[in-house]
Design an enzyme around this catalytic site. Structure first.
Site, PDB file in Angstrom:
ATOM      1  N   LYS A  11      -9.208  -1.839   5.509  1.00 25.63           N
ATOM      2  CA  LYS A  11      -8.701  -0.681   6.365  1.00 25.63           C
ATOM      3  C   LYS A  11      -9.546  -0.795   7.627  1.00 25.63           C
ATOM      4  CE  LYS A  11      -7.634   2.382   2.636  1.00 25.63           C
ATOM      5  NZ  LYS A  11      -7.651   3.865   2.269  1.00 25.63           N
ATOM      6  N   TYR A  51       2.438   5.204   2.319  1.00 26.60           N
ATOM      7  CA  TYR A  51       1.796   6.553   1.934  1.00 26.60           C
ATOM      8  C   TYR A  51       2.666   7.459   1.586  1.00 26.60           C
ATOM      9  CZ  TYR A  51      -2.962   4.569   2.582  1.00 26.60           C
ATOM     10  OH  TYR A  51      -4.027   3.807   2.520  1.00 26.60           O
ATOM     11  N   PHE A  59      -4.217  15.858   3.847  1.00 26.39           N
ATOM     12  CA  PHE A  59      -4.818  14.952   4.690  1.00 26.39           C
ATOM     13  C   PHE A  59      -3.757  13.739   5.155  1.00 26.39           C
ATOM     14  CE2 PHE A  59      -5.363  13.890   0.087  1.00 26.39           C
ATOM     15  CZ  PHE A  59      -4.820  12.585  -0.102  1.00 26.39           C
ATOM     16  N   ARG A  87      -9.630  -2.472  -8.634  1.00 26.65           N
ATOM     17  CA  ARG A  87      -9.878  -1.178  -8.515  1.00 26.65           C
ATOM     18  C   ARG A  87     -11.312  -1.034  -8.857  1.00 26.65           C
ATOM     19  NH1 ARG A  87      -5.842   1.897  -7.138  1.00 26.65           N
ATOM     20  NH2 ARG A  87      -6.666   4.016  -8.133  1.00 26.65           N
ATOM     21  N   THR A  93     -12.688   6.124  -4.975  1.00 30.16           N
ATOM     22  CA  THR A  93     -12.251   6.284  -3.854  1.00 30.16           C
ATOM     23  C   THR A  93     -13.192   7.032  -2.716  1.00 30.16           C
ATOM     24  OG1 THR A  93     -10.018   6.775  -4.843  1.00 30.16           O
ATOM     25  CG2 THR A  93     -10.360   7.694  -2.577  1.00 30.16           C
ATOM     26  N   ARG A 104     -16.468   0.009  -1.691  1.00 28.45           N
ATOM     27  CA  ARG A 104     -16.692   1.227  -0.862  1.00 28.45           C
ATOM     28  C   ARG A 104     -18.153   1.606  -1.011  1.00 28.45           C
ATOM     29  NH1 ARG A 104     -11.023   3.085  -3.737  1.00 28.45           N
ATOM     30  NH2 ARG A 104      -9.851   2.770  -1.909  1.00 28.45           N
ATOM     31  N   ASN A 114     -12.487   4.666   4.000  1.00 26.54           N
ATOM     32  CA  ASN A 114     -13.091   3.936   2.739  1.00 26.54           C
ATOM     33  C   ASN A 114     -12.899   2.592   2.438  1.00 26.54           C
ATOM     34  OD1 ASN A 114     -10.441   4.167   2.041  1.00 26.54           O
ATOM     35  ND2 ASN A 114     -10.830   5.103  -0.123  1.00 26.54           N
ATOM     36  N   HIS A 117      -7.889  -0.610   0.292  1.00 26.34           N
ATOM     37  CA  HIS A 117      -6.913   0.093  -0.583  1.00 26.34           C
ATOM     38  C   HIS A 117      -6.370  -0.961  -1.779  1.00 26.34           C
ATOM     39  CE1 HIS A 117      -3.006   1.660  -1.936  1.00 26.34           C
ATOM     40  NE2 HIS A 117      -2.580   0.454  -1.935  1.00 26.34           N
ATOM     41  N   GLU A 128       4.617  -2.571  -2.790  1.00 27.98           N
ATOM     42  CA  GLU A 128       3.450  -2.797  -1.706  1.00 27.98           C
ATOM     43  C   GLU A 128       3.677  -3.898  -1.194  1.00 27.98           C
ATOM     44  OE1 GLU A 128       0.424   0.987  -3.193  1.00 27.98           O
ATOM     45  OE2 GLU A 128      -0.240  -1.150  -3.252  1.00 27.98           O
TER      46      GLU A 128
HETATM   47  P1  CMP Z   1      -5.866   4.874  -0.773  1.00 28.94           P
HETATM   48  O1  CMP Z   1      -6.369   3.943  -1.866  1.00 28.94           O
HETATM   49  O2  CMP Z   1      -5.557   3.904   0.412  1.00 28.94           O
HETATM   50  O3  CMP Z   1      -4.842   5.957  -1.051  1.00 28.94           O
HETATM   51  C1  CMP Z   1      -4.470   7.065  -0.316  1.00 28.94           C
HETATM   52  C2  CMP Z   1      -5.726   7.373   0.586  1.00 28.94           C
HETATM   53  O4  CMP Z   1      -5.823   8.753   0.740  1.00 28.94           O
HETATM   54  C3  CMP Z   1      -7.227   6.929  -0.154  1.00 28.94           C
HETATM   55  O5  CMP Z   1      -7.187   5.564  -0.428  1.00 28.94           O
HETATM   56  C4  CMP Z   1      -8.116   7.651   0.768  1.00 28.94           C
HETATM   57  O6  CMP Z   1      -8.611   6.765   1.820  1.00 28.94           O
HETATM   58  C5  CMP Z   1      -7.103   8.737   1.330  1.00 28.94           C
HETATM   59  N1  CMP Z   1      -7.700  10.047   0.931  1.00 28.94           N
HETATM   60  C6  CMP Z   1      -7.928  10.593  -0.276  1.00 28.94           C
HETATM   61  N2  CMP Z   1      -8.295  11.819  -0.344  1.00 28.94           N
HETATM   62  C7  CMP Z   1      -8.594  12.146   0.937  1.00 28.94           C
HETATM   63  C8  CMP Z   1      -9.154  13.243   1.564  1.00 28.94           C
HETATM   64  N3  CMP Z   1      -9.418  14.249   0.981  1.00 28.94           N
HETATM   65  N4  CMP Z   1      -9.312  13.292   2.893  1.00 28.94           N
HETATM   66  C9  CMP Z   1      -8.873  12.258   3.722  1.00 28.94           C
HETATM   67  N5  CMP Z   1      -8.291  10.967   2.940  1.00 28.94           N
HETATM   68  C10 CMP Z   1      -8.267  11.055   1.901  1.00 28.94           C
END
Ligand code: CMP
Length: 140
Positions: A11, A51, A59, A87, A93, A104, A114, A117, A128
């Site tokens: 990211k 997404y 968010f 994962r 996450t 992470r 973070n 993905h 994807e």
């Molecule tokens: P990802 O695995 O890319 O899939 C969905 C993304 O949403 C997740 O990683 C986070 O980066 C993001 N995400 C999840 N929860 C929140 C949150 N509370 N605020 C902002 N981003 C979020």
């Protein structure tokens, strides 16, 4: 367990800090092979499509803005049980909950920024991967 493929994104928070190689090192040390990789600037449309499942989340706007805020590296990873393995290598996450040695824990700045993905299931991995790669760009 069979050989699987998963989709990965390094990211913008990680590319901004020049951590592509550092993230790739964790990926390779986890036993995954990077069989396709390219650095792109994601468009708003690509991020919204990618997404779409999170469209109703509070968010969503922040997530799409972040993912289009700078370059990302999209990848296809291959290996035994690759989806679960990646994962595990990414960690939780929320970096505050991520295990030591995970991407992470090592690099993420927050739950939103973070660093990585990874697909959550074989069906989503297929969708994807197809959003960002054509077959001849993947060399296993
Ligand atoms: P990802 O695995 O890319 O899939 C969905 C993304 O949403 C997740 O990683 C986070 O980066 C993001 N995400 C999840 N929860 C929140 C949150 N509370 N605020 C902002 N981003 C979020």
């Amino acid at each position: 367990m069979a050989i699987q493929r998963t989709f990965s994104i390094i990211k913008p928070d990680a590319t901004a800090r020049n951590l592509t190689g550092a993230v790739n090192k964790v990926i390779e040390e986890a036993g995954l092979r990077i069989i396709a990789q390219k650095r792109i600037q994601m468009t708003l449309g690509q991020a919204e499509t990618f997404y779409a499942v999170h469209k109703e989340r509070p968010f969503f706007g922040e997530l799409v803005a972040f993912m289009t805020s700078g370059p990302v590296v999209v990848q296809v990873l291959e290996g035994e049980d690759a989806i679960a393995k990646y994962r595990d290598a990414m960690g939780a996450t929320n970096p505050a909950e991520a295990a030591d040695g995970t991407i992470r824990k090592l690099f993420a700045k927050s739950i939103g920024e973070n660093s990585a993905h990874g697909s959550d299931a074989p069906e989503t991995a297929e969708i994807e991967i197809a959003q960002f790669f054509s077959g001849n760009e993947i060399v296993g």
